[in-house]
Design an enzyme around this catalytic site. Structure first.
Site, PDB file in Angstrom:
ATOM      1  N   HIS A 239      -4.991  14.540  -0.363  1.00 28.60           N
ATOM      2  CA  HIS A 239      -5.126  13.362   0.482  1.00 28.60           C
ATOM      3  C   HIS A 239      -4.369  13.603   1.773  1.00 28.60           C
ATOM      4  O   HIS A 239      -3.355  14.311   1.790  1.00 28.60           O
ATOM      5  CB  HIS A 239      -4.576  12.123  -0.235  1.00 28.60           C
TER       6      HIS A 239
ATOM      7  N   ASP B  40     -10.860   8.766  -5.048  1.00 30.61           N
ATOM      8  CA  ASP B  40     -12.289   9.060  -4.890  1.00 30.61           C
ATOM      9  C   ASP B  40     -12.822   9.897  -6.039  1.00 30.61           C
ATOM     10  O   ASP B  40     -14.011   9.850  -6.350  1.00 30.61           O
ATOM     11  CB  ASP B  40     -12.528   9.788  -3.568  1.00 30.61           C
TER      12      ASP B  40
END
Length: 429
Positions: free
Chosen positions: A306, A364
């Site tokens: 991330h 995700d």
């Protein structure tokens, strides 16, 4: 105690700048007067080292894997609260009392209908239009129907606009979905909670009764909570920048949706699901892991790592649990995609290559699987993201509008083009 300061040396001259300290997180060097005093700008592509605003809404510690909304950890909000509680918290700074939550829920619920003429907008799109294209257009058009809540200087109008967008976004999102699959619109029901109402609008049809499973509704509500706000990301910064010009709130949120549409932002869960489908079976994972490690191979594992989190994404743990709950209710025990996901997660957590680079599974990685199991096509994933993120955008927009130091956003540049040249007539070129 004397104020802390930082000294910048340019040539033989020294310039002092105050260092500001927040309630938590790193200090910031206040360079507001940098250009005025030094005739220099800073150069920071992507604003990775620049605080563009002061905010009291969301805090992220990427190294520690911490996400707080108004001081409350995301896992506690998702585990014990509801999405509308989180909405209230983001908008009004504190968790609501029983009475406040009931009043807020009533006000949101009674704003879920959209103006009937707005339904005609959908028929102007091609049937195969991407639902995000529809969202950008229809949300932007809200300002053409609700003139009584576009005056950004009026606190009451700002509050009405906020409620309207939180309430109407599920209706618009469900209509975008229904239009894309050729089914009639299903209008909102005031007897259902926020998540149940959304699922009903998406999957009910006039020919049959549709019962919303409470576990699936809770999973949907949790997904909304996990995506509600995420500090000064690209779409939130877009909303703030659009709002700094004085644009009406509906236009600002439409701008945020357009930014979220980008595959590097809101489309990451769709990309992660596509990757898991490409891998197909657990026995093929070593092949793809080897490709991810090969610096000469453009392939990369989607759903890992991330921009902010250098540790495990705190939202991913809750999302993993939610994924199992949804698959259990739906009777999906041997899902090959989930098998690949679990095996890939185990490798990524244990492999030194991924650990050293902080490439842990993010939200995700799991949300795509969950949304697919709930029955949503992949082109709806980002729509659901924008539905949930609307409250964060609104909270950030309101905070910006109410900040007396706010100015219109105007980033600088490092110009590297041609210097002054004289125009040459076309006949002489």
């Amino acid at each position: 105690m004397a104020e802390k300061s930082a000294t910048l040396q340019i040539g033989n001259n020294n310039f002092d700048f105050p260092i500001r300290t927040g309630s938590i997180g790193p200090d910031v060097i206040d360079i507001t007067t940098l250009y005025k005093n030094t005739d220099c700008f800073t150069f920071d592509p992507g604003f990775t080292s620049t605080a563009s605003c002061e905010s009291a809404i969301t805090y992220i510690d990427g190294d520690a894997g911490v996400l707080l909304h108004r001081g409350y950890p995301i896992d506690q909000l998702a585990e014990h609260g509801s999405f509308l509680e989180t909405c209230y918290l983001l908008l009004y700074e504190e968790l609501p009392t029983v009475e406040q939550l009931a009043d807020f829920t009533f006000r949101v619920t009674n704003h879920t209908m959209i103006h009937d003429q707005m339904t005609k907008l959908f028929s102007g799109f091609r049937r195969d239009a991407h639902p995000m294209a529809i969202m950008v257009g229809v949300v932007g058009a809200l300002s053409a129907f609700y003139h009584d809540s576009t005056d950004i200087t009026d606190e009451r109008q700002r509050d009405i606009a906020s409620l309207r967008m939180i309430a109407k976004m599920p209706t618009i999102a469900a209509m975008a979905y229904k239009y894309s699959v050729g089914q009639p619109f299903v209008y909102p029901r005031n007897d259902l909670d926020y998540a149940s109402n959304f699922l009903h609008m998406c999957f009910a049809v006039p020919a049959d009764d549709y019962h919303v499973d409470p576990i699936l509704a809770r999973a949907m509500d949790r997904i909304f909570i996990l995506h509600a706000d995420h500090e000064q990301n690209a779409s939130t910064s877009t909303v703030r920048l659009a709002g700094s010009s004085g644009a009406n709130p509906f236009a600002c949120i439409a701008a945020g949706i357009a930014c979220l549409w980008g595959p590097a932002h809101g489309g990451a869960n769709e990309a992660a699901l596509t990757m898991l489908n490409e891998i197909g079976t657990p026995d093929r994972i070593p092949e793809f892991v080897a490709r991810a490690k090969d610096k000469d191979d453009p392939f990369r594992l989607m759903g890992f790592g991330h921009r902010v989190y250098k540790n495990y994404d705190p939202r991913a743990k809750i999302m993993q649990k939610t994924t199992h709950e949804v698959l259990g209710v739906l009777g999906i025990k041997d899902d090959p995609i989930l098998d690949v996901a679990m095996a890939l997660e185990k490798i990524a957590i244990e492999d030194p290559y991924f650990k050293e680079r902080g490439l842990y599974p993010n939200i995700d990685f799991y949300s795509g699987i969950t949304l697919k199991a709930l029955g949503f096509p992949t082109d709806m994933f980002t729509v659901l993201f924008s539905l949930a993120r609307t409250v964060g955008w609104i909270a950030q927009w309101k905070e910006m509008i109410e900040d007396p130091r706010q100015k219109i956003g105007r980033p600088r540049q490092l110009y590297t083009g041609e210097t002054m040249r004289d125009f040459v007539k076309v006949a002489d070129r």
